[in-house]
Design a protein around this motif. Sequence first.
Motif, PDB file in Angstrom:
ATOM      1  N   MET A 151      35.054  68.439  -7.588  1.00  0.00           N
ATOM      2  CA  MET A 151      34.998  67.180  -6.881  1.00  0.00           C
ATOM      3  C   MET A 151      36.038  67.233  -5.764  1.00  0.00           C
ATOM      4  O   MET A 151      37.186  67.617  -5.974  1.00  0.00           O
ATOM      5  CB  MET A 151      35.276  66.015  -7.820  1.00  0.00           C
ATOM      6  N   VAL A 152      35.625  66.791  -4.593  1.00  0.00           N
ATOM      7  CA  VAL A 152      36.507  66.800  -3.437  1.00  0.00           C
ATOM      8  C   VAL A 152      37.207  65.457  -3.286  1.00  0.00           C
ATOM      9  O   VAL A 152      38.415  65.387  -3.112  1.00  0.00           O
ATOM     10  CB  VAL A 152      35.716  67.128  -2.145  1.00  0.00           C
ATOM     11  N   LYS A 153      36.461  64.379  -3.375  1.00  0.00           N
ATOM     12  CA  LYS A 153      37.023  63.043  -3.162  1.00  0.00           C
ATOM     13  C   LYS A 153      36.160  62.027  -3.876  1.00  0.00           C
ATOM     14  O   LYS A 153      34.951  62.188  -3.979  1.00  0.00           O
ATOM     15  CB  LYS A 153      37.097  62.739  -1.673  1.00  0.00           C
ATOM     16  N   GLU A 154      36.793  60.958  -4.337  1.00  0.00           N
ATOM     17  CA  GLU A 154      36.086  59.890  -5.033  1.00  0.00           C
ATOM     18  C   GLU A 154      36.218  58.603  -4.234  1.00  0.00           C
ATOM     19  O   GLU A 154      37.305  58.267  -3.770  1.00  0.00           O
ATOM     20  CB  GLU A 154      36.682  59.711  -6.428  1.00  0.00           C
ATOM     21  N   PHE A 155      35.103  57.911  -4.085  1.00  0.00           N
ATOM     22  CA  PHE A 155      35.083  56.621  -3.399  1.00  0.00           C
ATOM     23  C   PHE A 155      34.596  55.574  -4.391  1.00  0.00           C
ATOM     24  O   PHE A 155      33.549  55.744  -4.990  1.00  0.00           O
ATOM     25  CB  PHE A 155      34.139  56.662  -2.190  1.00  0.00           C
ATOM     26  N   ILE A 156      35.362  54.506  -4.536  1.00  0.00           N
ATOM     27  CA  ILE A 156      35.008  53.445  -5.475  1.00  0.00           C
ATOM     28  C   ILE A 156      34.925  52.139  -4.713  1.00  0.00           C
ATOM     29  O   ILE A 156      35.836  51.780  -3.971  1.00  0.00           O
ATOM     30  CB  ILE A 156      36.049  53.352  -6.608  1.00  0.00           C
ATOM     31  N   ASP A 157      33.830  51.453  -4.894  1.00  0.00           N
ATOM     32  CA  ASP A 157      33.553  50.180  -4.222  1.00  0.00           C
ATOM     33  C   ASP A 157      33.726  49.058  -5.237  1.00  0.00           C
ATOM     34  O   ASP A 157      32.736  48.502  -5.725  1.00  0.00           O
ATOM     35  CB  ASP A 157      32.105  50.205  -3.724  1.00  0.00           C
ATOM     36  N   PRO A 158      34.958  48.694  -5.598  1.00  0.00           N
ATOM     37  CA  PRO A 158      35.148  47.709  -6.665  1.00  0.00           C
ATOM     38  C   PRO A 158      34.645  46.325  -6.278  1.00  0.00           C
ATOM     39  O   PRO A 158      35.008  45.794  -5.228  1.00  0.00           O
ATOM     40  CB  PRO A 158      36.658  47.703  -6.891  1.00  0.00           C
ATOM     41  N   GLY A 159      33.783  45.792  -7.123  1.00  0.00           N
ATOM     42  CA  GLY A 159      33.304  44.435  -6.924  1.00  0.00           C
ATOM     43  C   GLY A 159      32.363  44.237  -5.762  1.00  0.00           C
ATOM     44  O   GLY A 159      31.968  43.129  -5.462  1.00  0.00           O
ATOM     45  N   GLU A 160      31.991  45.305  -5.068  1.00  0.00           N
ATOM     46  CA  GLU A 160      31.081  45.178  -3.934  1.00  0.00           C
ATOM     47  C   GLU A 160      29.646  45.389  -4.407  1.00  0.00           C
ATOM     48  O   GLU A 160      29.370  46.282  -5.197  1.00  0.00           O
ATOM     49  CB  GLU A 160      31.404  46.207  -2.845  1.00  0.00           C
ATOM     50  N   SER A 161      28.760  44.580  -3.885  1.00  0.00           N
ATOM     51  CA  SER A 161      27.350  44.701  -4.226  1.00  0.00           C
ATOM     52  C   SER A 161      26.719  45.803  -3.388  1.00  0.00           C
ATOM     53  O   SER A 161      27.098  46.017  -2.244  1.00  0.00           O
ATOM     54  CB  SER A 161      26.651  43.368  -3.948  1.00  0.00           C
ATOM     55  N   GLY A 162      25.742  46.474  -3.964  1.00  0.00           N
ATOM     56  CA  GLY A 162      25.010  47.497  -3.236  1.00  0.00           C
ATOM     57  C   GLY A 162      23.917  46.924  -2.354  1.00  0.00           C
ATOM     58  O   GLY A 162      23.086  47.650  -1.846  1.00  0.00           O
ATOM     59  N   THR A 163      23.925  45.615  -2.157  1.00  0.00           N
ATOM     60  CA  THR A 163      22.862  44.982  -1.376  1.00  0.00           C
ATOM     61  C   THR A 163      23.044  45.140   0.125  1.00  0.00           C
ATOM     62  O   THR A 163      22.143  44.833   0.884  1.00  0.00           O
ATOM     63  CB  THR A 163      22.737  43.482  -1.705  1.00  0.00           C
ATOM     64  N   SER A 164      24.207  45.608   0.567  1.00  0.00           N
ATOM     65  CA  SER A 164      24.451  45.752   1.997  1.00  0.00           C
ATOM     66  C   SER A 164      25.058  47.117   2.293  1.00  0.00           C
ATOM     67  O   SER A 164      25.886  47.625   1.536  1.00  0.00           O
ATOM     68  CB  SER A 164      25.404  44.661   2.490  1.00  0.00           C
ATOM     69  N   ILE A 165      24.660  47.677   3.410  1.00  0.00           N
ATOM     70  CA  ILE A 165      25.226  48.951   3.850  1.00  0.00           C
ATOM     71  C   ILE A 165      26.569  48.723   4.547  1.00  0.00           C
ATOM     72  O   ILE A 165      27.329  49.649   4.777  1.00  0.00           O
ATOM     73  CB  ILE A 165      24.229  49.687   4.765  1.00  0.00           C
ATOM     74  N   ASN A 166      26.872  47.474   4.876  1.00  0.00           N
ATOM     75  CA  ASN A 166      28.102  47.131   5.588  1.00  0.00           C
ATOM     76  C   ASN A 166      29.245  46.856   4.623  1.00  0.00           C
ATOM     77  O   ASN A 166      29.760  45.748   4.544  1.00  0.00           O
ATOM     78  CB  ASN A 166      27.866  45.928   6.509  1.00  0.00           C
ATOM     79  N   ARG A 167      29.650  47.910   3.905  1.00  0.00           N
ATOM     80  CA  ARG A 167      30.747  47.808   2.944  1.00  0.00           C
ATOM     81  C   ARG A 167      31.864  48.742   3.396  1.00  0.00           C
ATOM     82  O   ARG A 167      31.604  49.890   3.776  1.00  0.00           O
ATOM     83  CB  ARG A 167      30.264  48.190   1.547  1.00  0.00           C
ATOM     84  N   PRO A 168      33.105  48.280   3.357  1.00  0.00           N
ATOM     85  CA  PRO A 168      34.209  49.100   3.866  1.00  0.00           C
ATOM     86  C   PRO A 168      34.308  50.487   3.222  1.00  0.00           C
ATOM     87  O   PRO A 168      34.496  51.490   3.927  1.00  0.00           O
ATOM     88  CB  PRO A 168      35.455  48.261   3.551  1.00  0.00           C
TER      89      PRO A 168
END
Length: 84
Positions: free
Chosen positions: A1-18
Motif C-alpha cells: 500500500m502506498v497511501k490511504e485516503f479516508i473520507d470520514p463522515g462524507e457521503s459517496g453521493t457527490s464527487i465534490n469531496r475534499p
Amino acid sequence: MVKEFIDPGESGTSINRPVLKEMIAYLKDENTDIDYLIVHQIDRLARNRADDVAINQILDQLGIQFPPPKTSTKPPQEYSYTAS
C-alpha cells in the motif's frame, strides 16, 4: 500500500469531496508509481453512475487498474414475512 485516503463522515453521493479530490490529485502526480486503486466498499467511492464513470475515466487515463472489492463474507440477513 502506498497511501490511504479516508473520507470520514462524507457521503459517496457527490464527487465534490475534499479527500476524493486530494486522492485524484495524488494519483495524477504519482501515476507512474500507482498500478491499482483499492477501495473498501464501492459505494464509498461513488453512488451515482455519472460520478462512477468520471472517476473510472480518470483512472483509465492514468493507467490505474480498479479491481472490484471482494464481496462480503458475512452471511445474508434473514427476513421474515407475515401474510396479511
